[in-house]
Design an enzyme around this catalytic site. Structure first.
Site, PDB file in Angstrom:
ATOM      1  N   ARG A   1       0.830  -1.208   0.000  1.00 40.43           N
ATOM      2  CA  ARG A   1       0.000   0.000   0.000  1.00 40.43           C
ATOM      3  C   ARG A   1       0.867   1.262   0.000  1.00 40.43           C
ATOM      4  NH1 ARG A   1      -1.742   2.142   4.432  1.00 40.43           N
ATOM      5  NH2 ARG A   1      -2.017   0.182   5.552  1.00 40.43           N
TER       6      ARG A   1
ATOM      7  N   TYR B   1     -15.914  17.643 -14.877  1.00 39.20           N
ATOM      8  CA  TYR B   1     -16.286  16.231 -14.935  1.00 39.20           C
ATOM      9  C   TYR B   1     -17.266  15.959 -13.782  1.00 39.20           C
ATOM     10  CZ  TYR B   1     -15.843  11.175 -14.693  1.00 39.20           C
ATOM     11  OH  TYR B   1     -16.108   9.834 -14.655  1.00 39.20           O
TER      12      TYR B   1
ATOM     13  N   ASP C   1      -6.791  18.857 -15.137  1.00 40.24           N
ATOM     14  CA  ASP C   1      -7.290  17.534 -15.518  1.00 40.24           C
ATOM     15  C   ASP C   1      -7.035  17.386 -17.017  1.00 40.24           C
ATOM     16  OD1 ASP C   1      -8.805  15.343 -16.381  1.00 40.24           O
ATOM     17  OD2 ASP C   1     -10.305  15.610 -14.806  1.00 40.24           O
TER      18      ASP C   1
ATOM     19  N   LYS D   1      -8.820   6.035 -19.433  1.00 42.16           N
ATOM     20  CA  LYS D   1      -9.203   6.446 -20.776  1.00 42.16           C
ATOM     21  C   LYS D   1      -8.070   6.148 -21.766  1.00 42.16           C
ATOM     22  CE  LYS D   1     -12.735   7.830 -18.401  1.00 42.16           C
ATOM     23  NZ  LYS D   1     -12.857   9.148 -17.814  1.00 42.16           N
TER      24      LYS D   1
HETATM   25  C1  PLP Z   1     -13.245   9.651 -16.548  1.00 42.32           C
HETATM   26  C2  PLP Z   1     -12.786  10.988 -16.097  1.00 42.32           C
HETATM   27  C3  PLP Z   1     -12.391  11.203 -14.769  1.00 42.32           C
HETATM   28  C4  PLP Z   1     -12.487  10.133 -13.702  1.00 42.32           C
HETATM   29  O1  PLP Z   1     -11.682   9.040 -13.955  1.00 42.32           O
HETATM   30  P1  PLP Z   1     -12.033   7.570 -13.385  1.00 42.32           P
HETATM   31  O2  PLP Z   1     -10.849   6.770 -13.800  1.00 42.32           O
HETATM   32  O3  PLP Z   1     -13.332   7.139 -14.005  1.00 42.32           O
HETATM   33  O4  PLP Z   1     -12.168   7.698 -11.905  1.00 42.32           O
HETATM   34  C5  PLP Z   1     -11.943  12.467 -14.427  1.00 42.32           C
HETATM   35  N1  PLP Z   1     -11.901  13.470 -15.321  1.00 42.32           N
HETATM   36  C6  PLP Z   1     -12.266  13.296 -16.600  1.00 42.32           C
HETATM   37  C7  PLP Z   1     -12.194  14.456 -17.541  1.00 42.32           C
HETATM   38  C8  PLP Z   1     -12.730  12.057 -17.029  1.00 42.32           C
HETATM   39  O5  PLP Z   1     -13.119  11.895 -18.311  1.00 42.32           O
END
Ligand code: PLP
Length: 420
Positions: A71, A124, A208, A233
């Protein structure tokens, strides 16, 4: 020295394949093994004490100490973090169990009760829920920036925030989902300097970067302190795992990684290994998906049943958004929205006629995905707010994959013809 140690002069394509790993460390195996052990043996009692001293008191405590317990850190996580840092051009990286795990740990580590959080909009959904739910409950006030391209608008939001408490962080999402709205990171960094003069401390700027990813946008080069990416993603790219990442300076990432140990939201060994594997083809997948997206966006723009397309490559010359895009982004990416003529009925007719595109939320996978924003990703957003963020009943979001572009265009063409 080999590619395992020296990034200078090497392209991301090369670093993504080999950086940070030395086969001599694992029986000469060309690929890194998965180390599943949850705990790591000390060679002696004195060594155990040294290891703990290094972890808690060392110069880069949680990063460079020998392994203790998974961890805190483990071999696959350490290797993945090295590779993610070098791809973002960052000193340091921390990987998490999801993108939201990275975002929540970053906010909790860098914001205190009584402080304010300035942010671009729309956010988001998960980030919005976190900022206006649990963080508000902790006495942290979120303040939206109306227009992230306009310095006066950012300054006005800063005034509103300063009236309520010191600005602890500025969180930027650019391009935004699903509007493809752009914020000027360098200008926001200048405003952070103005805020610093007022309150005696510069707010931490986090970006982000999920929508473009590290191959198309490098926010640290434009003045951001931290970059947050949902690895779920584009980086993972196969829609088969969840992961998140934070990159930046050791000074800014270190406290978040320490908090990650307490929250228990690190990335596990198998997922870290899968990501190392995914990163090797990241540049290839990205190039193909971006080319496909360009072809599909052009097809949709010219189709009589399509009203508009929010593809970044179509930003008009001479507009402020275009100027920032040209300076800040290396490409348009492969996720965008388009609006068909009509409403839910027409949108559903088209969706139900698709055969290659799969109907699902998320983005950045090898497969092409499509969803009706108003009834899925934006289900909880009230209609009047939906309209202000550019989501109406005819809006569809697509994430273009790496299939053959002709098959994707033919699928969309057939489905558009099926609208009565
Ligand atoms: C999907 C997404 C997130 C969150 O990511 P997870 O891996 O689903 O927790 C945050 N910001 C954006 C712009 C996203 O598309």
């Amino acid at each position: 020295m080999s590619v395992s140690e020296r990034p200078e002069g090497l392209h991301p394509d090369t670093l993504a394949v080999g950086f940070g790993y030395d086969p001599a460390s694992a029986y000469g195996s060309v690929k890194p093994p998965i180390v599943l052990s949850s705990t790591f043996a000390y060679p002696s009692a004195a060594a155990a004490k040294d290891v703990h001293r290094a972890y808690f008191d060392g110069p880069a405590p949680e990063r460079d100490a020998p392994f203790i317990y998974a961890r805190l850190d483990h071999p696959n996580l350490q290797l993945l973090q090295k590779r993610l840092a070098v791809l973002d051009g960052a000193e340091d990286a921390a990987a998490f169990a999801s993108g939201m795990a990275a975002i929540s740990a970053t906010f909790l580590a860098h914001l205190k009760p009584g402080e304010t959080l300035l942010h671009t909009q729309p956010l988001y959904g998960g980030t919005h829920g976190l900022a206006y739910g649990p963080l508000a409950g902790l006495g942290i006030t979120a303040v939206p920036i109306v227009d992230g391209l306009d310095e006066a608008s950012v300054l006005a939001a800063a005034e509103t925030a300063l009236a309520q408490g010191p600005v602890g962080m500025i969180h930027v999402e650019s391009p935004a989902n699903p509007t493809a709205g752009i914020a000027d990171i360098a200008m926001i960094a200048r405003v952070a300097g103005i805020i610093a003069e007022r309150q005696g401390r510069r707010p931490v700027i986090s970006v982000d970067n999920t929508f473009l990813g590290s191959l198309l946008q490098r926010p640290l080069e434009h003045g951001a302190d931290l970059v947050i990416t949902s690895l779920t993603k584009y980086a993972a790219g196969h829609s088969d795992l969840l992961g998140g990442c934070l990159t930046g300076s050791l000074e800014r990432v270190g406290p978040v990684r320490m908090l990650r140990t307490l929250l228990g939201t690190h990335m596990d060994p198998f997922t870290s290994w899968l990501l190392l594997r995914s990163l090797e083809t990241f540049p290839l997948r990205n190039a193909r998906a971006n080319a496909n997206a360009g072809a599909i966006a052009a097809f949709l723009r010219d189709h009589p049943k399509v009203e508009s397309v929010t593809y970044l490559g179509f930003l008009e010359e001479g507009t402020p958004a275009r100027a920032v895009y040209d300076r800040q982004c290396g490409g348009a990416g492969s996720t965008f929205s388009f609006r068909i003529r009509g409403g839910e009925r027409e949108a559903f007719a088209m969706l139900d006629a698709l055969k290659v595109f799969r109907m699902a939320v998320s983005l950045g996978g090898t497969e092409s995905l499509i969803c009706h924003s108003a009834t899925t990703t934006h289900y909880l957003v009230p209609p009047e707010i939906r309209r202000t963020v550019g989501v109406d009943d005819g809006t569809l979001r697509i994430s273009v994959g790496i299939e053959h572009p002709d098959d994707l265009v033919a699928d969309l063409s057939r489905a558009l013809d099926a609208i009565p």
